[in-house]
Scaffold this motif. Structure first.
Motif, PDB file in Angstrom:
ATOM      1  N   ASN A 112       0.757  -0.876   0.155  1.00 54.87           N
ATOM      2  CA  ASN A 112       0.143  -0.240   0.246  1.00 54.87           C
ATOM      3  C   ASN A 112       0.898   1.611   0.136  1.00 54.87           C
ATOM      4  O   ASN A 112       1.267   1.678   0.844  1.00 54.87           O
ATOM      5  CB  ASN A 112      -0.687   0.122   0.778  1.00 54.87           C
ATOM      6  CG  ASN A 112      -2.282  -1.352   1.223  1.00 54.87           C
ATOM      7  OD1 ASN A 112      -2.962  -1.515   0.208  1.00 54.87           O
ATOM      8  ND2 ASN A 112      -1.663  -1.809   1.969  1.00 54.87           N
ATOM      9  N   SER A 113       1.591   1.702  -0.921  1.00 54.61           N
ATOM     10  CA  SER A 113       2.161   2.767  -1.038  1.00 54.61           C
ATOM     11  C   SER A 113       1.520   3.618  -2.857  1.00 54.61           C
ATOM     12  O   SER A 113       1.255   3.103  -3.376  1.00 54.61           O
ATOM     13  CB  SER A 113       4.167   2.104  -1.495  1.00 54.61           C
ATOM     14  OG  SER A 113       4.053   1.533  -0.116  1.00 54.61           O
ATOM     15  N   PRO A 135      -2.215   0.098  -4.104  1.00 61.52           N
ATOM     16  CA  PRO A 135      -1.339  -0.333  -4.124  1.00 61.52           C
ATOM     17  C   PRO A 135      -1.307  -1.595  -5.488  1.00 61.52           C
ATOM     18  O   PRO A 135      -1.875  -1.763  -5.991  1.00 61.52           O
ATOM     19  CB  PRO A 135      -2.630  -1.386  -3.456  1.00 61.52           C
ATOM     20  CG  PRO A 135      -3.628  -0.107  -3.354  1.00 61.52           C
ATOM     21  CD  PRO A 135      -3.818   0.950  -4.548  1.00 61.52           C
ATOM     22  N   VAL A 136      -0.600  -2.470  -4.642  1.00 66.90           N
ATOM     23  CA  VAL A 136       0.520  -3.204  -5.631  1.00 66.90           C
ATOM     24  C   VAL A 136       0.162  -5.009  -4.680  1.00 66.90           C
ATOM     25  O   VAL A 136       0.308  -4.849  -3.815  1.00 66.90           O
ATOM     26  CB  VAL A 136       1.374  -3.316  -5.922  1.00 66.90           C
ATOM     27  CG1 VAL A 136       2.273  -4.086  -6.827  1.00 66.90           C
ATOM     28  CG2 VAL A 136       1.619  -2.028  -6.711  1.00 66.90           C
ATOM     29  N   ASP A 183       5.628 -10.975  -8.055  1.00 64.91           N
ATOM     30  CA  ASP A 183       5.518 -11.345  -9.250  1.00 64.91           C
ATOM     31  C   ASP A 183       3.665 -10.451  -8.753  1.00 64.91           C
ATOM     32  O   ASP A 183       2.821 -10.665  -7.895  1.00 64.91           O
ATOM     33  CB  ASP A 183       4.410 -12.730  -9.945  1.00 64.91           C
ATOM     34  CG  ASP A 183       3.728 -12.788 -11.314  1.00 64.91           C
ATOM     35  OD1 ASP A 183       2.615 -11.570 -11.363  1.00 64.91           O
ATOM     36  OD2 ASP A 183       3.047 -14.206 -11.614  1.00 64.91           O
ATOM     37  N   GLY A 184       3.869  -8.996  -9.509  1.00 62.39           N
ATOM     38  CA  GLY A 184       2.655  -8.633  -8.849  1.00 62.39           C
ATOM     39  C   GLY A 184       1.928  -7.381 -10.260  1.00 62.39           C
ATOM     40  O   GLY A 184       2.179  -7.348 -11.202  1.00 62.39           O
ATOM     41  N   THR A 185       0.779  -6.938  -9.731  1.00 63.42           N
ATOM     42  CA  THR A 185       0.470  -6.165 -10.430  1.00 63.42           C
ATOM     43  C   THR A 185      -0.594  -5.568  -9.716  1.00 63.42           C
ATOM     44  O   THR A 185      -0.844  -5.195  -8.513  1.00 63.42           O
ATOM     45  CB  THR A 185      -1.896  -7.025 -11.034  1.00 63.42           C
ATOM     46  OG1 THR A 185      -1.279  -8.122 -11.716  1.00 63.42           O
ATOM     47  CG2 THR A 185      -2.002  -5.631 -11.662  1.00 63.42           C
ATOM     48  N   ASP A 186      -0.736  -4.153 -10.858  1.00 65.14           N
ATOM     49  CA  ASP A 186      -0.406  -2.376  -9.900  1.00 65.14           C
ATOM     50  C   ASP A 186      -1.790  -2.029 -10.247  1.00 65.14           C
ATOM     51  O   ASP A 186      -3.210  -2.991 -10.747  1.00 65.14           O
ATOM     52  CB  ASP A 186       0.551  -1.572 -10.106  1.00 65.14           C
ATOM     53  CG  ASP A 186      -0.096  -0.984 -11.490  1.00 65.14           C
ATOM     54  OD1 ASP A 186      -1.175  -1.536 -12.514  1.00 65.14           O
ATOM     55  OD2 ASP A 186       0.264  -0.096 -11.909  1.00 65.14           O
ATOM     56  N   SER A 187      -2.173  -0.777  -9.762  1.00 70.09           N
ATOM     57  CA  SER A 187      -3.751  -0.707  -9.652  1.00 70.09           C
ATOM     58  C   SER A 187      -3.751   0.559 -10.510  1.00 70.09           C
ATOM     59  O   SER A 187      -4.545   1.884 -10.472  1.00 70.09           O
ATOM     60  CB  SER A 187      -4.333  -0.185  -8.446  1.00 70.09           C
ATOM     61  OG  SER A 187      -4.441  -0.404  -7.506  1.00 70.09           O
ATOM     62  N   SER A 188      -2.715   0.861 -11.269  1.00 72.55           N
ATOM     63  CA  SER A 188      -2.979   3.019 -12.306  1.00 72.55           C
ATOM     64  C   SER A 188      -4.555   1.618 -13.522  1.00 72.55           C
ATOM     65  O   SER A 188      -5.437   0.597 -13.601  1.00 72.55           O
ATOM     66  CB  SER A 188      -2.380   2.215 -13.451  1.00 72.55           C
ATOM     67  OG  SER A 188      -1.468   0.482 -14.308  1.00 72.55           O
ATOM     68  N   TYR A 189      -4.708   2.834 -14.005  1.00 68.91           N
ATOM     69  CA  TYR A 189      -5.642   2.545 -14.854  1.00 68.91           C
ATOM     70  C   TYR A 189      -6.072   1.542 -16.018  1.00 68.91           C
ATOM     71  O   TYR A 189      -7.001   0.980 -16.083  1.00 68.91           O
ATOM     72  CB  TYR A 189      -5.934   3.881 -15.425  1.00 68.91           C
ATOM     73  CG  TYR A 189      -7.062   4.491 -16.964  1.00 68.91           C
ATOM     74  CD1 TYR A 189      -8.202   4.630 -16.406  1.00 68.91           C
ATOM     75  CD2 TYR A 189      -7.042   4.162 -17.932  1.00 68.91           C
ATOM     76  CE1 TYR A 189      -9.590   4.201 -16.958  1.00 68.91           C
ATOM     77  CE2 TYR A 189      -8.149   4.104 -19.118  1.00 68.91           C
ATOM     78  CZ  TYR A 189      -9.022   4.641 -17.869  1.00 68.91           C
ATOM     79  OH  TYR A 189     -10.307   4.513 -19.130  1.00 68.91           O
TER      80      TYR A 189
END
Length: 336
Positions: A112-113, A135-136, A183-189
């Motif tokens: 949560n950054s 958050p990612v 292995d991460g997914t972000d919260s961008s548009y």
């Protein structure tokens, strides 16, 4: 520079002093006439240390300070098995031993950054210095495997009826493997997924020297302390991959290979020992330090963003600290 020291020279002087002391000690030793086969099994809980497995640098509001996130490796069960033969007639003993550490762990985290910079991969031609919008949600993986095979000759030299000093020389073969994953997914548009992996593999072989001090208190109980150095020649190979999936897909790879790497291991062991006839037990603490050939040649970090300087490992050594206990059984006979 005033007060400077050569670490390699100091180590050699320390080893030389221990071996010289062993060579000048009186020639009667406990168990010096034992002749026959023996088998020993050592079990331990072992904590890996100083791996510096950084998987992300994060920027937290409102100050926008940067923090480095690292894998917290757990302790794991290890074992060592040794088979040897006592030569008798004050000639010491020969042995072959095998030790193994194997740990694998994964964790699912929500970062949560404001910004998240994955750092297992450095940066590549197709995608360098990009961040993920928090958050990612990510899965972090780590796998560590290390093994040693030792061939040793040990010669006990008694200092008194109850106390003795033994010197050791031999050969060591060591292997080291390490895997890291993000292995991460972000919260961008347009959500972006970063998949980063790294694999390091090293093989080393060399000579092994050291000494053990034995302090007897009763006919059945003693304290033993040992110091052993191994000087190794090694090869190291590493590869890191990055796949970024967003509006499109980009793939990058970095690799490293070096066939001439310095290696060294240092081991300190302190144990309480109980002996009853041909059966012996012990419990103690040991610390093993591995240098050189375990370095990360493609350490993570970012070159072109707010994470600059964060996440990059300068690791040159690692450690394995153990609480251990074991048993030895002798099939032959002693000289007393």
């Amino acid at each position: 520079m005033h007060g400077s020291r050569n670490p390699a020279l100091l180590k050699l002087l320390a080893i030389g002093g221990v071996l010289a002391l062993a060579a000048w000690a009186p020639s009667k030793a406990a168990d010096e006439d034992y002749s026959g086969w023996f088998v020993a099994l050592d079990l331990a809980t072992t904590q890996p240390n100083s791996f510096e497995q950084s998987y992300a640098a994060v920027v937290d509001p409102p100050s926008n300070f940067v923090s480095r996130l690292v894998v917290d490796n757990d302790s794991d069960f290890t074992y060592k098995i040794k088979v040897g033969y006592g030569l008798g007639n004050r000639m010491g003993r020969l042995s072959v031993s095998y030790w193994s550490f194997d740990n694998e762990q994964t964790s699912n985290e929500t970062l949560n950054s404001n910004y998240v910079y994955p750092t297992i991969f450095t940066y590549g031609y197709n995608n360098s210095g990009s961040y993920m919008a928090g958050p990612v949600t990510a899965q972090i993986a780590s796998k560590i495997k290390a093994t040693t095979i030792d061939v040793e000759y040990v010669r006990p030299i008694a200092a008194s009826e109850k106390n003795s000093l033994s010197w050791l020389m031999g050969l060591r073969s060591a292997t080291f493997e390490e895997d890291q994953g993000f292995d991460g997914t972000d919260s961008s548009y347009t959500p972006t997924t970063y998949i980063q992996t790294k694999h390091i593999e090293s093989d080393a072989v060399g000579v092994r020297v050291g000494a053990t001090a034995h302090f007897g208190f009763t006919p059945h109980f003693a304290i033993e302390g040992s110091l052993v150095y191994s000087f190794l020649q090694a090869s190291s190979d590493a590869v890191a991959d990055q796949t970024v999936i967003g509006a499109g897909t980009t793939v990058d790879r970095n690799s490293s290979s070096d066939d001439h790497v310095r290696g060294e291991t240092r081991e300190i062991d302190l144990r309480a020992v109980w002996v009853y006839g041909n059966l012996g037990y012990w419990a103690g603490y040991s610390a093993s330090n591995w240098d050189g050939f375990v370095a990360d040649p493609i350490s993570g970090g970012s070159c072109c963003n707010a994470g600059t300087g964060m996440g990059r490992s300068t690791r040159e050594s690692i450690g394995f600290n153990s609480l251990h206990g074991g048993i030895v059984f002798k099939f032959g006979k002693g000289g007393s």
